[in-house]
Each structure stands twice: as C-alpha cells, then as structure tokens.
Design an enzyme around this catalytic site. Structure first.
Site, short mmCIF file in Angstrom:
data_model
loop_
_atom_site.label_atom_id
_atom_site.label_comp_id
_atom_site.label_asym_id
_atom_site.label_seq_id
_atom_site.Cartn_x
_atom_site.Cartn_y
_atom_site.Cartn_z
N LYS A 52 -8.43 55.27 -27.09
CA LYS A 52 -8.84 54.58 -28.65
C LYS A 52 -7.75 54.52 -29.60
O LYS A 52 -6.72 55.09 -29.37
CB LYS A 52 -10.33 55.21 -29.31
CG LYS A 52 -11.36 55.18 -28.34
CD LYS A 52 -11.74 53.81 -27.82
CE LYS A 52 -12.91 53.94 -26.65
NZ LYS A 52 -13.25 52.81 -26.13
N SER A 66 -11.46 48.51 -22.85
CA SER A 66 -11.72 48.69 -24.22
C SER A 66 -10.57 48.58 -25.23
O SER A 66 -10.86 48.47 -26.28
CB SER A 66 -12.59 49.88 -24.55
OG SER A 66 -11.69 51.09 -24.24
#
Length: 245
Positions: free
Chosen positions: A144, A79
């Site tokens: 993230k 991701s």
C-alpha cells in the site's frame, strides 16, 4: 746407484669430481618450482561437519539480510494499479526503515520489532494487517501507499484527498475516488495506508483494518525487479493532475 727422489705434492685422485651448480642469486625464491604437497583425504565425518557448518553460516547470513537489509516480495492482486501490477517482484528495503522478525520462520511465533527510521508520506510500503495471517500462521503481506502520518486528519471528498484540510493532487492514480471518507484522525504511532487503485483496495478506510502500527510496516518498496507491464513507482496515472487540481 741411483737415488729416488720423493715428492711432497699430493697424489691426484682418480676419476672426475662432480661440480655442484651454483644457484643464481638474482632469481626470486618463488621462481623455483616447488613440489606439490600430497593431498590428505579428509574423513567423511569431517567433510560432512564442514559442509554443514558452511550451509549453517550461509543460512544465518541470508536470514540476517532478510531481517535487516532487503527481501523480494511478489505483488498479489491489483490494489496498487497502475503503479504496481499483479505478479511483479518488488525490491523491499529495510535499510531506511522496516520491521524485523525474531522467531520461528514461516510462523508468527516470535517478536516483531521496528528497525531504522520512520515512513514518509506517499512512500510505497509492504505492510501487515491486524488479524490477517497466511495458512502457515505468519503475518500476511500487503502493498500500500502511506497517506496519513500520526496525527494527520484524512478526508476524501468529491473524489479528492484532503490531508489536514488541504487538497492533495495524486498523479499516481488512474481514476478519481468514487466514495467519500472521513474526516479521520490518525492515532499516535499509527499510519494510514491506501492502495493506488482506490476504488478497488482493501486498506485503512476499512474499519476492520484501520491505521496500522509501526511494527506492521515491513519495509519500503524501492523498485520493481521484474515488470510484467511497464510501470513506475514515481509517475503513474493521470498526467493532467497537479497539486492545485
């Protein structure tokens, strides 16, 4: 008649007298070889106690370092591609900011509390999500990028990111975003997070995740200890992107 004369001089002692060697006053005291003291063998019980105390101190130091200084974390998934790659080991620092856990290790039984300062925009962080736990019951870690700070308005339109109405170029992305989002205002004391692989990332755009609270940000990713594929935290992705693009 002969006379015998007596003498007052002492008689000489028979045999040779041993002379004591004089110490050289110029040699330091440590020059003389000292006998080694006899090593006293400790009882087994005492050795076990000492070893146990040493291991306990080492364990406590390791826990303190992990809580307040840094910890290594492995990247799981893609991701954050191309900035980070699957199975790479990240160096996560809590020196600038982070979250410490005081409780039972490998569970969520305890207290999470923020330490240090506050995350900055575009920092890469390790974070937790609401109601996401590992098999052992502890919070699950994700990696993230901080995109929105408390009070920011986030919008994705025509493949580009807008923060508070201003278009932002992100050179760490490898492709433009395909789905629009927002506008969304980040609540107070919350942070809006997204993965760099925007078209394949479960992040704050998902209503089940949303913006996360400060105590869910574990720490700042300062670097990668081991790269499977060459990458950088600062300049990955499209090279032709700029702030005005």
């Amino acid at each position: 008649m002969s006379e015998t004369a007596s003498s007052n001089a002492p008689e000489k002692e028979s045999g040779a007298k041993k002379e004591t060697p004089k110490k050289c006053r110029f040699l330091p005291s440590w020059w003389v070889v000292q006998p080694k003291p006899e090593k006293i063998k400790k009882p087994i019980k005492q050795e076990v106690i000492e070893w146990g105390a040493t291991l306990l101190v080492a364990f406590i130091l390791a826990m303190v370092i992990r809580m307040f200084v840094f910890e290594p974390v492995m990247v799981d998934g893609n991701s954050m591609y191309p900035t980070l790659h699957h199975t790479e080991i990240m160096f996560v620092s809590k020196w600038d900011y982070g979250t410490a856990f005081l409780g039972i290790p490998f569970t969520d039984l305890g207290v999470h509390f923020a330490v240090g300062g506050e995350p900055e925009r575009f920092d890469v962080v390790v974070c937790n999500y609401p109601n996401r736990y590992t098999d052992t019951g502890s919070r699950q870690n994700f990696v993230k990028r901080v995109v929105g700070l408390p009070g920011d308005t986030i919008e994705i339109k025509d493949g580009y990111l807008y923060i508070n109405g201003a278009k932002v170029g992100e050179k760490f992305l490898h492709e433009r975003m395909r789905k629009d989002f927002g506008p969304y205002t980040v609540p107070a004391e919350h942070y809006f997070l997204m993965g760099d692989n925007r078209n394949n990332s479960n992040d704050s755009r998902n209503p089940d995740v949303g913006a996360v609270t400060r105590d869910m940000i574990v720490g700042k990713v300062e670097g990668v200890i081991w790269h499977d594929i060459p990458a950088t935290l600062e300049d990955s992705g499209l090279k032709n992107w700029n702030k005005n693009d």
